[in-house]
Design a protein around this motif. Structure first.
Motif, PDB file in Angstrom:
ATOM      1  N   LEU A 347     -18.663 -12.793  -4.624  1.00 13.13           N
ATOM      2  CA  LEU A 347     -18.701 -14.260  -4.564  1.00 13.13           C
ATOM      3  C   LEU A 347     -17.923 -14.904  -5.704  1.00 13.13           C
ATOM      4  N   ALA A 348     -18.077 -14.359  -6.903  1.00 16.29           N
ATOM      5  CA  ALA A 348     -17.353 -14.936  -8.037  1.00 16.29           C
ATOM      6  C   ALA A 348     -15.852 -14.898  -7.778  1.00 16.29           C
ATOM      7  N   ALA A 366     -16.137 -23.356 -14.898  1.00 18.50           N
ATOM      8  CA  ALA A 366     -16.793 -22.470 -13.931  1.00 18.50           C
ATOM      9  C   ALA A 366     -17.700 -21.465 -14.621  1.00 18.50           C
ATOM     10  N   HIS A 367     -18.928 -21.366 -14.149  1.00 13.99           N
ATOM     11  CA  HIS A 367     -19.853 -20.334 -14.611  1.00 13.99           C
ATOM     12  C   HIS A 367     -20.092 -19.388 -13.449  1.00 13.99           C
ATOM     13  N   LEU A 368     -19.339 -18.286 -13.433  1.00 10.47           N
ATOM     14  CA  LEU A 368     -19.391 -17.388 -12.283  1.00 10.47           C
ATOM     15  C   LEU A 368     -19.825 -15.990 -12.714  1.00 10.47           C
ATOM     16  N   GLU A 370     -20.584 -12.171 -12.709  1.00  7.98           N
ATOM     17  CA  GLU A 370     -19.987 -11.099 -11.904  1.00  7.98           C
ATOM     18  C   GLU A 370     -21.075 -10.328 -11.163  1.00  7.98           C
ATOM     19  N   GLY A 371     -20.635  -9.584 -10.174  1.00  8.81           N
ATOM     20  CA  GLY A 371     -21.538  -8.629  -9.524  1.00  8.81           C
ATOM     21  C   GLY A 371     -22.402  -9.221  -8.424  1.00  8.81           C
ATOM     22  N   LEU A 372     -22.207 -10.525  -8.120  1.00  6.38           N
ATOM     23  CA  LEU A 372     -22.974 -11.112  -7.010  1.00  6.38           C
ATOM     24  C   LEU A 372     -22.194 -10.867  -5.719  1.00  6.38           C
ATOM     25  N   ARG A 373     -22.765 -10.021  -4.847  1.00  5.64           N
ATOM     26  CA  ARG A 373     -22.095  -9.730  -3.586  1.00  5.64           C
ATOM     27  C   ARG A 373     -23.009 -10.107  -2.429  1.00  5.64           C
ATOM     28  N   ALA A 374     -22.417 -10.687  -1.402  1.00  3.26           N
ATOM     29  CA  ALA A 374     -23.206 -11.024  -0.222  1.00  3.26           C
ATOM     30  C   ALA A 374     -22.298 -10.964   0.994  1.00  3.26           C
ATOM     31  N   VAL A 375     -22.916 -10.861   2.150  1.00  7.24           N
ATOM     32  CA  VAL A 375     -22.151 -10.839   3.397  1.00  7.24           C
ATOM     33  C   VAL A 375     -21.819 -12.278   3.785  1.00  7.24           C
TER      34      VAL A 375
END
Lengths: 508, 230
Positions: A347-348, A366-368, A370-375
């Motif tokens: 997502l990031a 931007a505050h993104l 890392e490591g956020l994954r989604a379908v």
């Protein structure tokens, strides 16, 4: 292949009511009717029977006593003494079976059974009636909680004037047998009442069944109809009121289905029209887009007026192309012809790419993590990000802050600016199509300077919903953390991972 | 400069594209129908065409059929579909018919030129440094840019060949769709990952022994694709 996220509205059965339900009411009514009928009939019958039994006993007692007394009194001399009176009583009693006979003459009294206590059973009332009357009298008395029949009669002279002789005869008859008979009658009736009531309950249940089954079928059909199954009908049986009701239901459903079909037809027509119009616009737009580039490329060599005109034509062609594109997209959503082309995505990275693609990287804080994954469908997420950030840049005041965060089963992307925020009435309508507050919407095009199509936020919201998510808008947040912030748009998406979702593979 | 065949029934769109491409030095042939385009490719000038831009909505023979016939005639001619709608079904069907890439109308001149450039780059032979692959009857000759299966040459369109070279260059390593879009198609991060899926599907149909049970190109769910290991 994709899992369809459709929620079929199954018409669910409702819990059967026991209290206050039709079935209960019917059973109670039936049982009450049966009870009242049984009790009434029994009472009447019992009274009749008891009266008949007692009358027969009385008549017999009176008749026997008269017969016997007449027979015995023929050889009886008046006035009697105590001995002859006792003999008289005994003789009368002998012919009467087991009855106690009392004979009285003035102050003398003799009893056939010397041990019997008779004073409690022969009342003063009866004696007065016998003494003053000239015929047999009787009275039912209860003595020591047992019933007795006491018959008394004056003995009269047999010659014509029927003078009373002063001799009185009383016979005490035991009524226990009769009482037991009527009690047995009552007991048998009482025993019969229970099966009658049970039978009534069973009949009530059967009756309730015949009424309730069609009613329940009708209820199911109605719920199915309400759930959107417009083809739901019930079978019509017989010619009673329930059949009428079923027929009416079917007619109503027919009418509903017809008007629904008509509405859908009209809606589909309108949608097709929008789609067709957009379609037709695309071909001339495709040609214009091509040649506008030529004009823009050569604008520098044109006279100033022509150069301005050429640039305007280029810009407006691009805007028109965007508007048509958005119209097509919205009509696709309306026609439910959109598919989520989802895959597990970082997502990031997606948000960063969206910002970079439009040259916004330096204009946005931007505050993104890392490591956020989604379908998700990357293209659709890009559209949402472009729209929300584009709006913030155009209508809010810097700094524009984009914050990505995970929140349990959800992932949130917050886009906040530090402008005046949105007034409440604008907040409610900001996702409407072609809503023009001072906050005209943008479809996140590469040149965010242009005017939006007015469909951008609507499309962003549709895209969020397609993912099973939402977009909310808030005004200036209270509290130290967010004080002074303007409009805050929050995208919420379900945090699904690849193993929960079949990934769309190209067909092979 | 390269020679492009434009297959588009609308005269203004065709003229606009031709104008833009000629200004940027491309040679252009045009055809208003699929039949006309196929005749042109079969004719004496057919050999000079290096890339086709094909509208899907054509009178007579539709674009999908034209695409299939172009593929049957020449395995290596790059085809870019021009679709009048971004509708998913069209795109997927077009990619299955063998198109290398697609653009949605109305397309801007810079985008069209970029896509054409990228497609032509894929078609240019560029020998790679990695060792050749010889695996279970599949032989990839990186110098000669040829692929044989069990000794039989497998002609591949440029996109599929580039995809195969990219995947087989690092056996056992998972490549995401985004990486492949960038390295094979020259698309940015937001390219359509279905391009990758469709090309993988077409490639499997040609090189796998059992396309439904792929051994060479394996799907790694949620991440991308991996070449081998067997």
């Amino acid at each position: 292949m994709k899992r369809t996220r459709e929620n079929r509205d199954r018409p669910r059965g409702r819990p059967r009511r026991f209290v206050g339900g039709l079935r209960t009411r019917l059973v109670v009514t039936f049982v009450l009717v049966a009870l009242v009928s049984a009790v009434t009939a029994t009472t009447l019958a019992y009274r009749e029977a008891r009266t008949a039994v007692l009358r027969r006993t009385q008549d017999t007692a009176v008749h026997d006593l008269r017969e016997r007394t007449t027979a015995v009194a023929a050889d009886f001399d008046l006035p009697p003494d105590q001995r002859s009176l006792a003999r008289f009583a005994a003789q009368v009693s002998d012919g009467l079976g087991a009855r106690i006979v009392v004979a009285r003459y003035r102050d003398l009294a003799a009893t056939s059974d010397r041990y019997a206590d008779t004073s409690g059973r022969i009342t003063a009332e009866l004696r007065a009636a016998v003494r003053t009357g000239d015929d047999a009298r009787f009275q039912r008395v209860t003595w020591r909680s047992e019933p007795y029949l006491v018959v008394g009669m004056p003995v009269t002279y047999a010659d014509g004037d029927r003078r009373t002789s002063g001799l009185e005869v009383y016979a005490i008859t035991d009524l226990r047998a009769e009482r037991d008979d009527t009690a047995a009658l009552l007991a048998s009736v009482r025993a019969g009442t229970v099966p009658v009531v049970l039978l009534a309950a069973v009949l009530a249940l059967l009756a309730a069944g015949t009424v309730l089954r069609p009613v329940r079928k009708l209820g199911r059909a109605t719920r199915a109809l309400a759930g959107g199954h417009l083809g739901s009908r019930v079978a019509v049986r017989g010619h009673d009121e329930l059949a009428d009701l079923a027929r009416t239901f079917n007619e109503t459903a027919d009418a509903l289905q017809a008007s629904d079909a008509e509405l859908r037809e009209q809606e589909a027509k309108a949608r097709r029209f929008v789609a067709d119009v957009s379609h037709e616009l695309r071909t001339p737009l495709a040609a214009m887009t091509m040649v506008a580039t030529v004009l823009e490329e050569d604008a520098d060599q044109l006279p100033p007026d022509a150069a301005r005109a050429a640039r305007t034509v280029g810009a407006e062609t691009a805007r028109l192309a965007r508007l048509v594109e958005d119209l097509m997209e919205i009509s696709r959503f309306d026609a439910k012809a959109v598919r989520l082309n989802a895959a597990e995505t970082d997502l990031a990275g997606t948000v960063r790419a969206s910002l970079a693609l439009r040259g916004w990287t330096d204009r946005v804080e931007a505050h993104l993590p890392e490591g956020l994954r989604a379908v998700v469908d990357r293209r659709r997420i890009d559209v949402i990000v472009a729209n929300l950030v584009g709006n913030a840049l155009r209508h809010g005041a810097p700094p524009v802050v984009v914050t990505l965060a995970a929140d349990g089963a959800w992932v949130t992307l917050e886009v906040a600016d530090h402008g005046p925020g949105l007034p409440p009435e604008a907040r409610e309508r900001v996702f409407d199509r072609f809503y023009k507050a001072d906050a005209a919407r943008t479809r996140g095009a590469a040149d965010a300077g242009g005017q939006g199509s007015g469909l951008g936020t609507a499309i962003a919201l549709e895209n969020a919903r397609l993912h099973g998510g939402t977009i909310d808008v808030a005004g200036a947040a209270e509290g130290a953390e967010g004080a002074g912030r303007g409009a805050v748009f929050t995208l919420r998406l379900p945090l699904r991972r690849a193993d929960e979702e079949d990934e769309g593979e190209a067909a092979e | 400069m390269a020679h492009v065949l434009l297959i588009e029934d609308d005269v203004s769109v065709r003229d606009g594209m031709e104008l833009v491409l000629r200004r940027h030095g491309y040679g252009v042939d045009t055809a208003a129908t699929g039949e006309e385009a196929l005749a042109l490719l079969a004719g004496e000038h057919g050999a000079r065409v290096e890339l086709a831009v094909l509208d899907l909505m054509l009178p007579g023979m539709d674009g999908f059929e034209v695409c299939r016939r172009i593929r049957a005639r020449s395995a290596t001619l790059p085809v870019i579909m021009l679709t009048a709608r971004g509708d998913d079904a069209d795109i997927v069907t077009g990619l299955e018919a063998g198109a290398d890439d697609y653009v949605v109308k109305p397309v801007t001149a810079p985008v069209l030129k970029a896509r054409i450039r990228a497609a032509l780059r894929r078609a240019e032979p560029s020998a790679r440094q990695e060792p050749d692959t010889d695996l279970a009857g599949l032989v990839i000759d990186r110098a000669g840019l040829t692929v044989t299966r069990n000794g039989v040459p497998v002609p591949l369109p440029p996109t599929e060949l580039r995809l195969l070279l990219e995947l087989s260059a690092s056996p056992g390593r998972v490549l995401s769709r985004e990486q492949l879009l960038e390295s094979v198609w020259d698309h940015g991060f937001l390219g359509d990952s279905r391009l990758v899926d469709a090309a993988v599907g077409r490639l499997r149909a040609k090189i796998e022994h059992v396309p439904s049970k792929p051994r060479f190109i394996q799907t790694v769910r949620g991440f991308g694709y991996r070449f081998g290991p067997l």
